[in-house]
Write a protein that holds these residues in place. Structure first.
Motif, PDB file in Angstrom:
ATOM      1  N   SER A 246      -4.098  -4.681  -1.110  1.00  0.00           N
ATOM      2  CA  SER A 246      -2.784  -5.295  -0.944  1.00  0.00           C
ATOM      3  C   SER A 246      -1.929  -5.207  -2.195  1.00  0.00           C
ATOM      4  N   ALA A 247      -2.554  -5.053  -3.364  1.00  0.00           N
ATOM      5  CA  ALA A 247      -1.793  -4.948  -4.612  1.00  0.00           C
ATOM      6  C   ALA A 247      -1.546  -3.499  -5.026  1.00  0.00           C
ATOM      7  N   ILE A 248      -2.029  -2.543  -4.232  1.00  0.00           N
ATOM      8  CA  ILE A 248      -1.886  -1.123  -4.584  1.00  0.00           C
ATOM      9  C   ILE A 248      -0.650  -0.596  -3.875  1.00  0.00           C
ATOM     10  N   LEU A 249       0.466  -0.633  -4.569  1.00  0.00           N
ATOM     11  CA  LEU A 249       1.757  -0.296  -3.983  1.00  0.00           C
ATOM     12  C   LEU A 249       2.476   0.727  -4.852  1.00  0.00           C
ATOM     13  N   GLY A 250       2.938   1.808  -4.241  1.00  0.00           N
ATOM     14  CA  GLY A 250       3.676   2.842  -4.952  1.00  0.00           C
ATOM     15  C   GLY A 250       2.920   4.149  -4.977  1.00  0.00           C
ATOM     16  N   ALA A 251       3.664   5.244  -5.118  1.00  0.00           N
ATOM     17  CA  ALA A 251       3.052   6.573  -5.075  1.00  0.00           C
ATOM     18  C   ALA A 251       2.150   6.820  -6.273  1.00  0.00           C
ATOM     19  N   ALA A 252       2.603   6.437  -7.470  1.00  0.00           N
ATOM     20  CA  ALA A 252       1.805   6.622  -8.689  1.00  0.00           C
ATOM     21  C   ALA A 252       1.109   5.311  -9.016  1.00  0.00           C
TER      22      ALA A 252
ATOM     23  N   ILE B 273     -10.873   6.399  -5.137  1.00  0.00           N
ATOM     24  CA  ILE B 273      -9.791   5.520  -5.567  1.00  0.00           C
ATOM     25  C   ILE B 273      -9.131   4.887  -4.341  1.00  0.00           C
ATOM     26  N   ALA B 274      -8.515   3.742  -4.583  1.00  0.00           N
ATOM     27  CA  ALA B 274      -7.681   3.091  -3.579  1.00  0.00           C
ATOM     28  C   ALA B 274      -6.232   3.484  -3.847  1.00  0.00           C
ATOM     29  N   VAL B 275      -5.492   3.737  -2.774  1.00  0.00           N
ATOM     30  CA  VAL B 275      -4.093   4.162  -2.874  1.00  0.00           C
ATOM     31  C   VAL B 275      -3.245   3.310  -1.940  1.00  0.00           C
ATOM     32  N   ASP B 276      -1.945   3.482  -2.033  1.00  0.00           N
ATOM     33  CA  ASP B 276      -1.014   2.834  -1.125  1.00  0.00           C
ATOM     34  C   ASP B 276      -1.136   3.511   0.241  1.00  0.00           C
ATOM     35  N   ARG B 277      -1.669   2.797   1.208  1.00  0.00           N
ATOM     36  CA  ARG B 277      -1.979   3.411   2.501  1.00  0.00           C
ATOM     37  C   ARG B 277      -0.740   3.724   3.326  1.00  0.00           C
ATOM     38  N   THR B 278       0.417   3.178   2.939  1.00  0.00           N
ATOM     39  CA  THR B 278       1.645   3.511   3.657  1.00  0.00           C
ATOM     40  C   THR B 278       2.264   4.809   3.160  1.00  0.00           C
ATOM     41  N   LEU B 279       1.753   5.321   2.032  1.00  0.00           N
ATOM     42  CA  LEU B 279       2.330   6.520   1.426  1.00  0.00           C
ATOM     43  C   LEU B 279       1.394   7.710   1.426  1.00  0.00           C
ATOM     44  N   TRP B 280       0.079   7.467   1.485  1.00  0.00           N
ATOM     45  CA  TRP B 280      -0.885   8.551   1.362  1.00  0.00           C
ATOM     46  C   TRP B 280      -1.928   8.467   2.481  1.00  0.00           C
TER      47      TRP B 280
END
Length: 382
Positions: free
Chosen positions: A337-343, A301-308
């Motif tokens: 770029s559109a994957i923002l947020g922890a969940a 999966i792709a995640v928010d890279r600033t959080l995980w």
């Protein structure tokens, strides 16, 4: 370049997941027993372990990611060493490994979308049919780290063009590039149809089937830093599609039925992606994600890279567009770029049209559970 935003984010991050001696549990996350995860006992943990091990090899070898994320903590590195010291695990042994090495924490409910690796037709030469290039990264492109900017570049842009005098300026938008802003540099890697090229930009990688039957693998190699605009949202706002009826298939149908308007619409997305030929991938490999390892269908999966951090396992609980339940262990190996947020996650479905049909309809509310190392230190999640 200004780094205040990055510094503030990292400081907040360090406070969120502190060592076990300092916090009973990560702040903002709710602990949950593995036995309480619906479907946990039925999942193929061996498949998840194989995907996790691929991430661990990249972490152990300090393989540079194509898009840097939150660095892996010492605790995650230690778990990776344990994983790589083991032989291939069967389902029961792999499940025991995850339960022994990690604690589970509910992150919350958020959106799970899907993405895939397109397989399109194309040519190394421009033809009447294949008239739109997929381009290599220009030498004058300067990519910024998250939150950075520079004099002469409007805030919020993720990249810039280096001028001959050494200064920086905003990189051309999609429309200007398509109108020839980069012409004459020999950047064209392959030529394809315009709508196919546009969706490859959204997915970030592709297999291009050439006229002789061979396939060319293209991987993400940078972007112009301009703002991404989803054309599906524009079509809904303008009444061309309904919100519930907007899928990748319906967007492609509209573009095919409205070629002139469709071209203008695609140009409203200022973001433009550059690629490189990846000759190291086997036919059976998935495309490389941002962690720089091949993605595994149904496990990456792709995640928010600033959080995980890349390499962290997640348990997801949701449904596919057809109603089938998603209850499985996946691994963070990519970002977007559109994957923002922890969940928030983007689920890699696979390669080709069948995978694209599933990915294009995915936008479901999904439960996210993060697996954090039992001896977690700062830097695992925000």
């Amino acid at each position: 370049m200004r780094r205040a935003f990055v510094a503030a984010a990292m400081a907040a991050l360090a406070a969120l997941v502190a060592p076990a001696s300092a916090l009973a549990q990560p702040v903002g996350l709710s602990p949950v027993a593995f036995s309480e995860l619906k479907g946990w006992a039925r999942d193929d943990h061996a498949a998840a372990f194989a995907t996790f091990s691929a991430s661990c090899r990249a972490i152990r070898d300090d393989l540079p990611p194509s898009r840097p994320a939150l660095p892996p903590s010492a605790a995650l590195k230690a778990v990776c060493e344990h994983a790589l010291a083991l032989d291939e695990q069967d389902a029961a042994a792999a499940r025991a490994f995850f339960e022994r090495e990690f604690r589970a924490y509910r992150v919350g409910t958020g959106t799970l979308t899907g993405y895939y690796e397109p397989e399109i037709e194309g040519s190394r030469e421009k033809t009447a049919r294949f008239d739109t290039p997929l381009m290599a990264r220009p030498a004058d492109l300067v990519m910024f780290a998250e939150g950075e900017t520079a004099p002469g570049v409007p805030p919020g842009l993720g990249a810039a063009r280096r001028r001959p005098d050494g200064g920086l300026e905003a990189y051309p938008e999609r429309a200007k590039i398509e109108d020839g802003a980069l012409a004459g540099r020999g950047l064209e890697l392959v030529w394809t149809e315009p709508v196919d090229a546009f969706f490859v930009h959204i997915q970030g990688s592709t297999r291009v089937r050439l006229p002789d039957g061979t396939a060319l693998r293209l991987a993400y190699d940078g972007r112009n830093g301009q703002k991404f605009t989803g054309i599906g949202r524009l079509l809904v706002e303008r009444g061309a599609l309904t919100k519930s009826g907007t899928t990748m298939a319906s967007i492609r149908t509209w573009l095919a039925q409205n070629p002139r308007e469709g071209r203008d619409l695609m140009r409203e997305n200022a973001s433009y992606i550059f690629f490189r030929i990846d000759g190291s991938l086997k036919e059976t490999d998935g495309p490389r994600g941002a962690q720089n390892v091949p993605l595994t269908p149904g496990r990456s999966i792709a995640v928010d890279r600033t959080l995980w951090s890349y390499g962290l396992p997640f348990w997801i609980e949701g449904r596919f567009p057809d109603g089938e339940r998603i209850e499985k262990l996946v691994v963070a190996q990519d970002t977007g770029s559109a994957i923002l947020g922890a969940a928030r996650g983007d689920y890699f479905v696979g390669t080709g049209d069948a995978a694209g049909a599933v990915a294009g309809g995915m936008k479901q509310q999904t439960g996210f559970v993060a697996l954090l190392p039992r001896e977690a230190g700062a830097g695992e999640a925000k």
